[in-house]
Design a protein around this motif. Structure first.
Motif, PDB file in Angstrom:
ATOM      1  N   VAL A 101       0.862  -1.180   0.000  1.00 16.96           N
ATOM      2  CA  VAL A 101       0.000   0.000   0.000  1.00 16.96           C
ATOM      3  C   VAL A 101       0.899   1.230   0.000  1.00 16.96           C
ATOM      4  CG1 VAL A 101      -1.947  -1.138   1.149  1.00 16.96           C
ATOM      5  CG2 VAL A 101      -0.245   0.019   2.537  1.00 16.96           C
ATOM      6  N   GLY A 102       0.487   2.226  -0.758  1.00 15.30           N
ATOM      7  CA  GLY A 102       1.251   3.470  -0.808  1.00 15.30           C
ATOM      8  C   GLY A 102       1.808   3.741  -2.180  1.00 15.30           C
ATOM      9  N   ASP A 103       3.036   4.219  -2.218  1.00 14.78           N
ATOM     10  CA  ASP A 103       3.701   4.672  -3.440  1.00 14.78           C
ATOM     11  C   ASP A 103       3.430   3.739  -4.619  1.00 14.78           C
ATOM     12  OD1 ASP A 103       5.549   5.350  -5.471  1.00 14.78           O
ATOM     13  OD2 ASP A 103       7.101   5.881  -4.037  1.00 14.78           O
ATOM     14  N   ASP A 104       2.889   4.306  -5.701  1.00 18.76           N
ATOM     15  CA  ASP A 104       2.533   3.494  -6.873  1.00 18.76           C
ATOM     16  C   ASP A 104       3.731   3.009  -7.677  1.00 18.76           C
ATOM     17  OD1 ASP A 104       3.242   5.924  -8.074  1.00 18.76           O
ATOM     18  OD2 ASP A 104       1.391   6.118  -9.225  1.00 18.76           O
ATOM     19  N   THR A 105       4.930   3.425  -7.306  1.00 19.04           N
ATOM     20  CA  THR A 105       6.127   2.936  -7.998  1.00 19.04           C
ATOM     21  C   THR A 105       6.230   1.420  -7.895  1.00 19.04           C
ATOM     22  OG1 THR A 105       7.232   5.029  -7.492  1.00 19.04           O
ATOM     23  CG2 THR A 105       8.630   3.201  -8.203  1.00 19.04           C
ATOM     24  N   TRP A 106       5.784   0.853  -6.783  1.00 19.97           N
ATOM     25  CA  TRP A 106       5.834  -0.610  -6.603  1.00 19.97           C
ATOM     26  C   TRP A 106       5.086  -1.333  -7.721  1.00 19.97           C
ATOM     27  CZ3 TRP A 106       8.738  -3.300  -3.191  1.00 19.97           C
ATOM     28  CH2 TRP A 106       9.309  -2.592  -2.136  1.00 19.97           C
ATOM     29  N   VAL A 107       3.885  -0.853  -8.079  1.00 21.37           N
ATOM     30  CA  VAL A 107       3.119  -1.556  -9.121  1.00 21.37           C
ATOM     31  C   VAL A 107       3.592  -1.190 -10.522  1.00 21.37           C
ATOM     32  CG1 VAL A 107       1.092  -2.017  -7.679  1.00 21.37           C
ATOM     33  CG2 VAL A 107       1.179   0.072  -9.049  1.00 21.37           C
ATOM     34  N   SER A 108       4.398  -0.151 -10.645  1.00 19.18           N
ATOM     35  CA  SER A 108       5.063   0.103 -11.923  1.00 19.18           C
ATOM     36  C   SER A 108       6.183  -0.906 -12.139  1.00 19.18           C
ATOM     37  CB  SER A 108       5.665   1.517 -11.954  1.00 19.18           C
ATOM     38  OG  SER A 108       4.652   2.483 -11.999  1.00 19.18           O
ATOM     39  N   LEU A 109       6.838  -1.289 -11.062  1.00 20.46           N
ATOM     40  CA  LEU A 109       7.942  -2.244 -11.136  1.00 20.46           C
ATOM     41  C   LEU A 109       7.460  -3.696 -11.106  1.00 20.46           C
ATOM     42  CD1 LEU A 109      10.357  -0.493  -8.627  1.00 20.46           C
ATOM     43  CD2 LEU A 109      10.550  -0.544 -11.120  1.00 20.46           C
ATOM     44  N   TYR A 110       6.452  -3.941 -10.315  1.00 22.48           N
ATOM     45  CA  TYR A 110       5.904  -5.288 -10.119  1.00 22.48           C
ATOM     46  C   TYR A 110       4.388  -5.182 -10.282  1.00 22.48           C
ATOM     47  CZ  TYR A 110      10.541  -5.811  -8.206  1.00 22.48           C
ATOM     48  OH  TYR A 110      11.906  -5.803  -8.054  1.00 22.48           O
ATOM     49  N   ASP A 128       0.908  17.140  -2.787  1.00 24.98           N
ATOM     50  CA  ASP A 128       0.109  16.283  -1.907  1.00 24.98           C
ATOM     51  C   ASP A 128       1.026  15.719  -0.823  1.00 24.98           C
ATOM     52  OD1 ASP A 128      -1.499  14.462  -0.649  1.00 24.98           O
ATOM     53  OD2 ASP A 128      -1.963  13.295  -2.441  1.00 24.98           O
ATOM     54  N   ILE A 129       0.999  16.332   0.347  1.00 20.82           N
ATOM     55  CA  ILE A 129       1.909  15.897   1.408  1.00 20.82           C
ATOM     56  C   ILE A 129       1.256  14.953   2.409  1.00 20.82           C
ATOM     57  CG2 ILE A 129       3.420  17.886   1.173  1.00 20.82           C
ATOM     58  CD1 ILE A 129       2.049  19.154   3.563  1.00 20.82           C
ATOM     59  N   ASP A 130      -0.053  14.758   2.322  1.00 20.11           N
ATOM     60  CA  ASP A 130      -0.728  13.886   3.278  1.00 20.11           C
ATOM     61  C   ASP A 130      -1.498  12.731   2.647  1.00 20.11           C
ATOM     62  OD1 ASP A 130      -0.047  15.209   5.741  1.00 20.11           O
ATOM     63  OD2 ASP A 130      -1.412  16.822   5.161  1.00 20.11           O
ATOM     64  N   GLY A 131      -1.871  12.847   1.382  1.00 19.53           N
ATOM     65  CA  GLY A 131      -2.759  11.861   0.766  1.00 19.53           C
ATOM     66  C   GLY A 131      -2.248  10.435   0.817  1.00 19.53           C
ATOM     67  N   CYS A 132      -1.033  10.210   0.388  1.00 19.43           N
ATOM     68  CA  CYS A 132      -0.467   8.857   0.380  1.00 19.43           C
ATOM     69  C   CYS A 132      -0.335   8.325   1.804  1.00 19.43           C
ATOM     70  CB  CYS A 132       0.878   8.832  -0.335  1.00 19.43           C
ATOM     71  SG  CYS A 132       1.616   7.189  -0.406  1.00 19.43           S
ATOM     72  N   ASP A 133       0.165   9.161   2.706  1.00 22.71           N
ATOM     73  CA  ASP A 133       0.351   8.718   4.084  1.00 22.71           C
ATOM     74  C   ASP A 133      -0.982   8.348   4.724  1.00 22.71           C
ATOM     75  OD1 ASP A 133       2.919   9.425   3.461  1.00 22.71           O
ATOM     76  OD2 ASP A 133       3.127  10.948   5.019  1.00 22.71           O
ATOM     77  N   ASP A 134      -2.019   9.162   4.489  1.00 21.43           N
ATOM     78  CA  ASP A 134      -3.351   8.848   5.013  1.00 21.43           C
ATOM     79  C   ASP A 134      -3.869   7.539   4.421  1.00 21.43           C
ATOM     80  OD1 ASP A 134      -3.232  11.233   6.431  1.00 21.43           O
ATOM     81  OD2 ASP A 134      -4.563  12.325   5.059  1.00 21.43           O
ATOM     82  N   LEU A 163       4.972   8.708   1.556  1.00 26.05           N
ATOM     83  CA  LEU A 163       5.609   9.695   0.686  1.00 26.05           C
ATOM     84  C   LEU A 163       5.644  11.118   1.249  1.00 26.05           C
ATOM     85  CD1 LEU A 163       4.087   8.652  -2.752  1.00 26.05           C
ATOM     86  CD2 LEU A 163       6.448   8.358  -1.992  1.00 26.05           C
ATOM     87  N   GLY A 164       4.940  11.378   2.327  1.00 26.39           N
ATOM     88  CA  GLY A 164       4.798  12.743   2.817  1.00 26.39           C
ATOM     89  C   GLY A 164       6.109  13.453   3.108  1.00 26.39           C
TER      90      GLY A 164
END
Length: 182
Positions: A101-110, A128-134, A163-164
């Motif tokens: 859950v979180g940073d979409d880089t993971w699903v870009s790689l896998y 967006d400093i809170d969206g991913c963390d929330d 990511l915040g």
């Protein structure tokens, strides 16, 4: 068979993107975990040479390889699907329930089909400093519950990637009040 480390049913890997190592112990949850559960908690310091991008670092972390400056050019490609040997694919093949859950880089790689659950959050909007963390905080308890509901003998890896701190650093710098709030 002797293991150097005890076997755990669930491993939780929390990544606070761009956190400085000297800041980490100031987080109340990190300090509490390290002091109250020293046999189950670890804080690792990674030293990265510039330039850095999340994609390069995640490939290095998951494959054991050393990223190159050429890899930086791929950082904004969607759907890379890492082909080198890596623990994401190996874990899935060996029956480990893998979730992120979180940073979409993971699903870009896998790609998402490699995960029991993938809940990516867009990573490139530094405003967006809170969206991913929330998003991670909201979904992490569900993933931990899913891990604890597994039958005996099944293991799981739960990844939460915040990511915040990274976005605050890019937008405001490390001495800004938003950094202290995080």
């Amino acid at each position: 068979r002797h293991r150097a480390f005890p076997e755990f049913r669930t491993v939780v890997l929390l990544i606070v993107d761009a956190i400085r190592f000297d800041f980490a112990p100031e987080f109340p949850s990190v300090a509490r975990s390290l002091s109250q559960h020293p046999s189950r908690s670890r804080l690792f310091q990674f030293v990265a040479d510039a330039p850095t991008t999340t994609m390069q670092r995640l490939v290095g972390l998951t494959t054991g390889g050393l990223p190159t400056i050429v890899d930086m050019g791929k950082s904004f490609d969607a759907g890379i699907d890492v082909q080198e040997d890596n623990w994401v694919v190996q874990g899935g093949k060996s029956g480990v329930r893998m979730s992120v859950v979180g940073d979409d880089t993971w699903v870009s790689l896998y790609p998402e089909q490699r995960w029991a659950r993938a809940a990516p959050y867009p990573s490139l909007n530094v405003k967006d400093i809170d969206g991913c963390d929330d998003h991670v905080v909201k979904l992490l308890p569900e993933e931990l519950q899913a891990a604890s509901d597994l039958p005996p003998g099944r293991s799981s890896l739960v990844i939460g990637h915040f990511l915040g701190v990274d976005h605050i650093g890019h937008r405001f710098g490390i001495n800004h009040g938003q950094m202290r709030r995080k």
